[in-house]
Structure formats: C-alpha cells, structure tokens
Write a protein that holds these residues in place. Structure first.
Motif, PDB file in Angstrom:
ATOM      1  N   HIS A  56       1.109  -1.327   0.001  1.00  0.00           N
ATOM      2  CA  HIS A  56      -0.013  -0.038  -0.010  1.00  0.00           C
ATOM      3  C   HIS A  56       1.054   1.054   0.055  1.00  0.00           C
ATOM      4  N   GLU A  57       1.032   1.855  -1.028  1.00  0.00           N
ATOM      5  CA  GLU A  57       1.869   2.994  -1.437  1.00  0.00           C
ATOM      6  C   GLU A  57       0.905   4.390  -0.901  1.00  0.00           C
ATOM      7  N   VAL A  58       1.611   5.132  -0.270  1.00  0.00           N
ATOM      8  CA  VAL A  58       0.898   6.516   0.306  1.00  0.00           C
ATOM      9  C   VAL A  58       2.317   7.400   0.489  1.00  0.00           C
ATOM     10  N   TYR A 127       7.067  -0.685   7.199  1.00  0.00           N
ATOM     11  CA  TYR A 127       6.871   0.264   5.936  1.00  0.00           C
ATOM     12  C   TYR A 127       8.353   0.325   5.822  1.00  0.00           C
ATOM     13  N   ILE A 264     -10.154   2.887   4.628  1.00  0.00           N
ATOM     14  CA  ILE A 264      -8.884   3.001   3.901  1.00  0.00           C
ATOM     15  C   ILE A 264      -8.399   4.622   4.276  1.00  0.00           C
ATOM     16  N   ALA A 265      -9.416   5.335   4.314  1.00  0.00           N
ATOM     17  CA  ALA A 265      -9.125   6.719   4.467  1.00  0.00           C
ATOM     18  C   ALA A 265      -8.322   7.030   5.775  1.00  0.00           C
ATOM     19  N   ASP A 268      -5.115   5.561   5.892  1.00  0.00           N
ATOM     20  CA  ASP A 268      -4.034   6.330   5.170  1.00  0.00           C
ATOM     21  C   ASP A 268      -3.684   7.594   5.920  1.00  0.00           C
ATOM     22  N   VAL A 272       0.020   8.080   7.282  1.00  0.00           N
ATOM     23  CA  VAL A 272       0.903   9.378   6.803  1.00  0.00           C
ATOM     24  C   VAL A 272       1.444  10.301   7.954  1.00  0.00           C
TER      25      VAL A 272
END
Length: 300
Positions: A56-58, A127, A264-265, A268, A272
């Motif tokens: 999962h790329e953020v 990560y 998901i939001a 994220d 982050v």
C-alpha cells in the motif's frame, strides 16, 4: 498507528516501485499452516481483502503487512500423550523405557497432535521510507522484527539494513537527563522509566509517575542507570525509548483522521501522520544522542 517500533537503517538505495515490490513479495505470500508444519510466515495485503495488493503506497511510503501463524500444542496435552504411549509400551514389552526412547515418543506425539492443533496468528505491519533510508517494523519484539526483515530479504534477494548506531551511549544520556532534568530542545520527560543496578541487576520500574522527583535522583545516586525512558517531543508525541533505540508505547496526542471516514481513508491518515512524524522525530532523537553514524549510502 504503530504502538511499538523497531527502526532499521537502509545501507543501499531502495529503488523499487510499488508494483515491482508487490511482485517480489508475492513469492513469499502467506500460506496457512497445514499438516505437521508448525509455523508459517508470509505477506498479506495491508488493507482490503486477500486479493488486494501486498503493498500500500502512500506519499512515497510503502506499507507492508506480514502474518505469523503458529500451531500450538499445550504442554499438558503433549505430556499426556507421551505418558500414554510410554505406559502402553512398558505394559506390552515389560520393560522400562530409556530416556532416548521417551524423547523419540515425544517427537512422534507432537507430529500426531500438530494437525489437530489450533493455529495462533499475528499480523506485523511495517513500512519502507526510501527517501529517508529507513525501514520501520511495528513491533517491540526484536525476534519478530528480524523475522519481518528476513522475509523481505528472501522476497527481494537482498535487503541490507542495520540497526541505528548513535555516537553516545543511550543509557548514559537517559540517566544524565533524569539526574539533571535538562533535556535537548523540544524534548521533555514523560511518565515512565526503567532503572537498573549494573552490579546487582536489581531493577526499578516506574509507570505513570512524575520523573522529575528526588526519588528518581536517589536511585541514580545509588548507582542505577536508566535503560528505558519515556519522552515527550514537541508535546505531540509520547514514546518510551529503550537503550537499544526501539520505540515502545507510541502515542500521538492529536491523531488525524475523521470518525466518519472509510477504513482506507482512516488508515491512510494515521499512516501518513505517523510516517511524517517519525521523519522529524527520529533525526532529532539520534541528534540528541550524539548523532547517528550512517553507513556510506550506495546504490543497490
């Protein structure tokens, strides 16, 4: 997002994109324990269902998730199975079984019980931050962190990392900060510490306690050193730092993400926030400990 963390320093430039990384991890995707296989470790999607990507790329960060599964046979059940076999053989053959035969029966009994044992599983998140040259594993257990890193090595063929190396002894500096209550800029004492007497191995564990007290100073004057120290940074981050630089009981004072956002939001936003906070905090921590010795950075 992570309650605990072990940080690794990359010693080579990480240049893979998300799709290439996903394809590499697919070689080591998680397979549940079966038959007499006692344990399993592999990659699962960090979000979504089992068909979702393994990466999962953020914001330039790659979030990964591993699953560790073990079949556990209770010692009492194993001992009972072994004893039943021993009694049956001794009654049939009329002899006392020697120790080596009993050990062999233990292995046989374990092989018989394992297929029926209930699996116990645990997910471990981590990560990779290529631009910062670090990998972070969300656990306080060094063995689990190494399992995560070793699985990455198996998947990628190579994943050279080292634990961060600082110029000063963390335990000595933690002790100094506690004793004189003067910390580097933007750091303040938290509410926990572990103290150790190097000569007697006696320990003192302080939790939810004011550390700026004479009681703590008295322990230090008696020869104890600090092996874990709770810190606050900018008032935004509370964390306990071990002498090996692992991070425990991580807490963000102002977590991001709205309750009405989808899963998901929310993930994220939390991810982050944590990654960006670590981007600022880790260099500050290592600088406070005399600076980090960073291996010569080369291209893989």
């Amino acid at each position: 997002m992570f309650k605990n963390a072990v940080v690794y320093r990359l010693t080579h430039e990480f240049t893979l994109d998300g799709e290439t990384l996903h394809n590499a991890l697919s070689k080591q995707s998680f397979t549940p324990c079966s038959g007499v296989r006692p344990s399993s470790f592999g990659w699962i999607p960090p979000i979504g269902n089992e068909d979702a990507p393994l990466v999962h790329e953020v914001a330039g960060y790659f979030l990964l998730c591993s699953r560790k599964e073990e079949k556990v046979v209770p010692p009492s059940a194993l001992n009972e199975a072994v004893q039943q076999r021993v009694e049956r053989i001794e009654a049939t053959e009329g002899r006392k079984l020697p120790r080596r035969d009993r050990l062999a029966l233990k292995d046989d009994s374990l092989a018989e019980l394992l297929p029926r044992a209930l699996p116990r599983s645990k997910q471990i998140l981590g990560y990779i931050a290529p631009s910062e040259g670090i990998a972070v594993v969300g656990t306080s257990n060094s063995a689990e962190a190494e399992l995560f890193i070793n699985c990455l090595r198996d998947s990628l063929g190579s994943f050279p990392v080292v634990l961060p190396q600082v110029q000063r002894n963390p335990s000595e500096l933690f002790t100094h900060w506690l004793n004189f209550r003067k910390l580097p800029e933007n750091f303040s004492l938290g509410e926990q510490c572990d103290l150790l007497d190097p000569e007697t191995s006696a320990t003192v564990t302080c939790r939810r306690q004011d550390l700026a007290t004479q009681e703590i100073v008295s322990h230090i004057n008696a020869g104890k050193v600090c092996t874990r120290l709770g810190l606050r940074w900018y008032g935004d981050l509370a964390v306990a730092v071990d002498k090996d630089l692992s991070l425990r009981q991580i807490k963000f004072e102002n977590p991001e993400g709205e309750e009405d956002e989808d899963a998901i939001a929310q993930l994220d936003a939390a991810f982050v926030q944590m990654a960006l906070e670590f981007k600022r905090f880790l260099p500050a921590l290592y600088s406070a400990l005399g600076g980090e010795h960073i291996p010569e950075f080369t291209e893989a």
